[in-house]
Design a protein around this motif. Sequence first.
Motif, short mmCIF file in Angstrom:
data_model
loop_
_atom_site.label_atom_id
_atom_site.label_comp_id
_atom_site.label_asym_id
_atom_site.label_seq_id
_atom_site.Cartn_x
_atom_site.Cartn_y
_atom_site.Cartn_z
N VAL A 35 -29.11 -27.43 46.67
CA VAL A 35 -28.20 -27.10 45.56
C VAL A 35 -27.49 -25.81 45.92
CG1 VAL A 35 -28.03 -26.47 43.13
CG2 VAL A 35 -29.62 -28.27 43.84
N ILE A 65 -31.58 -32.28 38.11
CA ILE A 65 -30.98 -33.22 39.05
C ILE A 65 -32.00 -34.26 39.47
CG2 ILE A 65 -31.45 -31.63 40.99
CD1 ILE A 65 -28.87 -32.79 42.26
N ASN A 118 -22.84 -30.67 39.16
CA ASN A 118 -23.43 -30.67 37.82
C ASN A 118 -22.33 -30.75 36.76
OD1 ASN A 118 -22.41 -28.04 37.74
ND2 ASN A 118 -24.33 -27.08 37.11
N TRP A 163 -26.78 -35.58 38.72
CA TRP A 163 -27.19 -34.55 37.76
C TRP A 163 -27.34 -35.14 36.37
CZ3 TRP A 163 -28.00 -29.37 39.01
CH2 TRP A 163 -27.59 -28.97 40.30
N THR A 222 -27.27 -28.55 32.90
CA THR A 222 -26.63 -28.03 34.12
C THR A 222 -27.61 -27.79 35.26
OG1 THR A 222 -26.82 -25.78 33.26
CG2 THR A 222 -24.73 -26.91 32.89
#
Length: 317
Positions: free
Chosen positions: A58, A94, A41, A86, A91
Motif C-alpha cells: 500500500v 483492503i 482506496n 478496497w 479508506t
Amino acid sequence: MEAAAAAAKKETKPEEAITFKDLHSREYLGHKKKVHSVAWNCAGTKLASGSVDQTARVWHIEPHGHSKGKDIELKGHTDSVDQLCWDPKHTDLIATASGDKTVRVWDARSGKCSQQAELSGENINITYKPDGTHIAVGNREDELTILDVRKFKPIHRQKFPYEVNEIAWNTTGDRFFLTTGNGTVEVLGYPSLQAVDTLMAHTAGCYCIAIDPLGRYFAVGSADSLVSLWDISEMLCVRTFTKLEWPVRTISFNHSGEYIAAASEDLFIDISNVQTGRSVHQIPCRAAMNSVEWNPKHNLLAYAGDDKNKYQVDEGG
C-alpha cells in the motif's frame, strides 16, 4: 513498481474536455516479481498493488505531489496475490485474493491481516459490493463465492459450467456481472444470483469488466482485442473501442466517466473518450500491462505490468 502522470488541461475543441499534456511519471519500486493488480482506496489517497511475489503493498500517494510515497507491505499469503480491492466505505481496509486459496482483509494503517477465509480453490478475482457488505470471489475452477463481510463467512457458492473471468456488481448492487470465456456477459440478479440476461458481447473470450462510476454504462474487454461499451439500463452495446491489437487484459473508467483506459500486450495504454469513441491519448509501456485503474477523485491512472518490479501512475489536474 512504477507511476506516471499527465496534467489535464482545458482544450478549445468542444468534443474533448481535456487534453493530456506534460506527461510525467513516477516509479514505485518494491515488489520482487511482476504486479498483477493495482487499486485505489475510495478517497483516492492510497494505492495498493498485488504481486506474484506473494505480497501486497500500500502506497500513500499525494495526487499532485512528486515525492516518493510511503509504502507498507502486507505479508502472509503463501502464493501469488492475483487481485485486490478496497472496502468502498472504508479508506484503510483492503481485501486480497490469492492462489493460496485464502481471501484476507488487511488494515492498511498497521499492515496486519484482520480477517481471513479459506475457500475451495485458487482465487483469481475479487470485488466488493458497492455498499461494502459483501465480497465476491472467483477461482480458477470457475466457482463464485459470496462472503458476508461482517462474519467473513461464505453465504453463497456457485460453480459455473464455463470459464468465469472478471466479475462486478452494478453501482446499485442489484445486478451482478460475470465475464466468460464464451464471449458472453452473464447478468445475474442480486442477491438471488438468478440469470437475468446473457449478452453475446464478443467473438472471443471476455476477460475484464468495468462499471462507469455514474452508473450509465459498463465496458467489457475481450480476447478479440476490442472493448465494448454497454448501456446498463438497456443492456445494449453502444460502441466499441478498437485501438488495441492484442487481447484486452484490463480496463477502467475515470472518476467523471468521460474517459476509459484499456491495456493489453500492446506496448501502450489507450485512453479514449467514452462518448465519441475516439482515442485521445496513448501512454507508452515497456511490457504487457496486467492492471489499470483510475483514481476515484483525480485524473490519475495507476498501471502495472509484466516488467518485473515496476508499476506506473498517470496523473491529470
